[in-house]
Design a protein around this motif. Structure first.
Motif, PDB file in Angstrom:
ATOM      1  N   TYR A  69      17.518  37.518  31.432  1.00  0.00           N
ATOM      2  CA  TYR A  69      18.730  37.845  32.170  1.00  0.00           C
ATOM      3  C   TYR A  69      19.331  39.174  31.705  1.00  0.00           C
ATOM      4  CZ  TYR A  69      23.276  37.563  34.342  1.00  0.00           C
ATOM      5  OH  TYR A  69      24.390  37.851  35.072  1.00  0.00           O
ATOM      6  N   ASP A  70      19.412  39.382  30.405  1.00  0.00           N
ATOM      7  CA  ASP A  70      19.960  40.646  29.894  1.00  0.00           C
ATOM      8  C   ASP A  70      19.097  41.829  30.329  1.00  0.00           C
ATOM      9  OD1 ASP A  70      22.099  39.391  28.690  1.00  0.00           O
ATOM     10  OD2 ASP A  70      21.100  39.223  26.743  1.00  0.00           O
ATOM     11  N   LYS A  71      17.780  41.646  30.319  1.00  0.00           N
ATOM     12  CA  LYS A  71      16.879  42.714  30.766  1.00  0.00           C
ATOM     13  C   LYS A  71      17.078  42.987  32.257  1.00  0.00           C
ATOM     14  CE  LYS A  71      13.310  41.736  27.351  1.00  0.00           C
ATOM     15  NZ  LYS A  71      11.935  41.278  27.144  1.00  0.00           N
ATOM     16  N   LEU A  72      17.315  41.934  33.045  1.00  0.00           N
ATOM     17  CA  LEU A  72      17.549  42.108  34.473  1.00  0.00           C
ATOM     18  C   LEU A  72      18.848  42.856  34.727  1.00  0.00           C
ATOM     19  CD1 LEU A  72      16.710  41.538  37.393  1.00  0.00           C
ATOM     20  CD2 LEU A  72      17.943  39.366  37.229  1.00  0.00           C
ATOM     21  N   GLU A  73      19.890  42.510  33.989  1.00  0.00           N
ATOM     22  CA  GLU A  73      21.160  43.223  34.138  1.00  0.00           C
ATOM     23  C   GLU A  73      21.020  44.696  33.739  1.00  0.00           C
ATOM     24  OE1 GLU A  73      24.109  42.282  35.533  1.00  0.00           O
ATOM     25  OE2 GLU A  73      22.821  40.649  36.191  1.00  0.00           O
ATOM     26  N   GLU A  74      20.241  44.959  32.703  1.00  0.00           N
ATOM     27  CA  GLU A  74      19.986  46.345  32.293  1.00  0.00           C
ATOM     28  C   GLU A  74      19.205  47.081  33.377  1.00  0.00           C
ATOM     29  OE1 GLU A  74      17.270  48.498  28.925  1.00  0.00           O
ATOM     30  OE2 GLU A  74      18.555  46.849  28.252  1.00  0.00           O
ATOM     31  N   TRP A  75      18.209  46.405  33.982  1.00  0.00           N
ATOM     32  CA  TRP A  75      17.416  47.002  35.061  1.00  0.00           C
ATOM     33  C   TRP A  75      18.315  47.369  36.244  1.00  0.00           C
ATOM     34  CZ3 TRP A  75      16.451  45.211  40.089  1.00  0.00           C
ATOM     35  CH2 TRP A  75      15.466  45.899  40.791  1.00  0.00           C
ATOM     36  N   ARG A  76      19.260  46.513  36.559  1.00  0.00           N
ATOM     37  CA  ARG A  76      20.166  46.773  37.691  1.00  0.00           C
ATOM     38  C   ARG A  76      21.029  48.016  37.485  1.00  0.00           C
ATOM     39  NH1 ARG A  76      21.743  40.546  38.457  1.00  0.00           N
ATOM     40  NH2 ARG A  76      20.119  40.020  39.945  1.00  0.00           N
ATOM     41  N   ARG A  77      21.272  48.385  36.236  1.00  0.00           N
ATOM     42  CA  ARG A  77      22.108  49.556  35.942  1.00  0.00           C
ATOM     43  C   ARG A  77      21.290  50.812  35.630  1.00  0.00           C
ATOM     44  NH1 ARG A  77      24.075  45.848  32.289  1.00  0.00           N
ATOM     45  NH2 ARG A  77      23.511  47.230  30.587  1.00  0.00           N
ATOM     46  N   THR A  78      19.959  50.694  35.623  1.00  0.00           N
ATOM     47  CA  THR A  78      19.091  51.807  35.222  1.00  0.00           C
ATOM     48  C   THR A  78      18.797  52.730  36.405  1.00  0.00           C
ATOM     49  OG1 THR A  78      18.074  50.450  33.512  1.00  0.00           O
ATOM     50  CG2 THR A  78      16.871  52.410  34.177  1.00  0.00           C
ATOM     51  N   TRP A  79      18.882  54.026  36.131  1.00  0.00           N
ATOM     52  CA  TRP A  79      18.599  55.076  37.090  1.00  0.00           C
ATOM     53  C   TRP A  79      17.304  55.772  36.686  1.00  0.00           C
ATOM     54  CZ3 TRP A  79      22.159  56.913  40.996  1.00  0.00           C
ATOM     55  CH2 TRP A  79      23.330  56.160  41.076  1.00  0.00           C
ATOM     56  N   MET A  80      16.697  56.462  37.648  1.00  0.00           N
ATOM     57  CA  MET A  80      15.486  57.231  37.362  1.00  0.00           C
ATOM     58  C   MET A  80      15.624  58.613  37.985  1.00  0.00           C
ATOM     59  SD  MET A  80      11.591  56.341  38.293  1.00  0.00           S
ATOM     60  CE  MET A  80      10.362  57.612  38.327  1.00  0.00           C
ATOM     61  N   CYS A  81      15.221  59.604  37.216  1.00  0.00           N
ATOM     62  CA  CYS A  81      15.224  60.988  37.695  1.00  0.00           C
ATOM     63  C   CYS A  81      13.881  61.250  38.377  1.00  0.00           C
ATOM     64  CB  CYS A  81      15.420  61.948  36.529  1.00  0.00           C
ATOM     65  SG  CYS A  81      15.316  63.683  37.013  1.00  0.00           S
TER      66      CYS A  81
END
Length: 149
Positions: free
Chosen positions: A128-140
């Motif tokens: 769950y924590d990894k999923l929440e982090e994924w939801r906030r992650t951007w890519m250049c």
């Protein structure tokens, strides 16, 4: 044209950045097709072929969310074990009214199902924590850096 995007890549200062979830959605399409064919003479059955699938770009596939484990398998195994165990308990022509083979097979199925359910549940909670982090992650898109602003 000047972008109003306030988020910049910390690596290259580029503004061509997107959330991973947007990249995934934009690069994934669901395909469904139907084809009907009939013999040239007009006699005989017509044949209908339906297909469905998913197409995904390499970029979209590379930015997918962390995987979770399904709980349905262990739940079904536990249910089947309960049915077998119950069936083993309702026979009256055996020692103590129990078919011990079915009883132990059902008990084993239930045990394996419950252990599997708990393991899958714990795995999903940890993800769950990894999923929440994924939801906030951007890519250049310029340099490929992934970041959380």
């Amino acid at each position: 044209m000047v972008s109003n995007n306030a988020i910049c890549c910390p690596q290259c200062q580029g503004q061509n950045v997107q959330l991973l979830s947007i990249i995934l959605a934009a690069g994934t399409s669901h395909i469904q097709a139907t084809h009907q064919a009939q013999s040239q003479s007009g006699f005989g059955p017509s044949v209908t072929v339906e297909t469905s699938g998913r197409h995904q770009t390499h970029l979209a596939a590379s930015v997918g969310p962390p995987p979770g484990k399904r709980l349905l398998g262990p739940v079904i195994l536990t249910g089947v074990g309960a049915i077998i165990l119950y069936d083993g308990l309702k026979l009256m022509n055996t020692y103590w009214g129990v078919d011990w083979t079915r009883f132990f097979i059902g008990a084993i199925f239930i045990t394996v199902g419950v252990i599997g359910f708990v393991r899958h549940w714990k795995f999903n909670v940890a993800q769950y924590d990894k999923l929440e982090e994924w939801r906030r992650t951007w890519m250049c898109h310029a340099c490929g850096t992934r970041f959380i602003p």
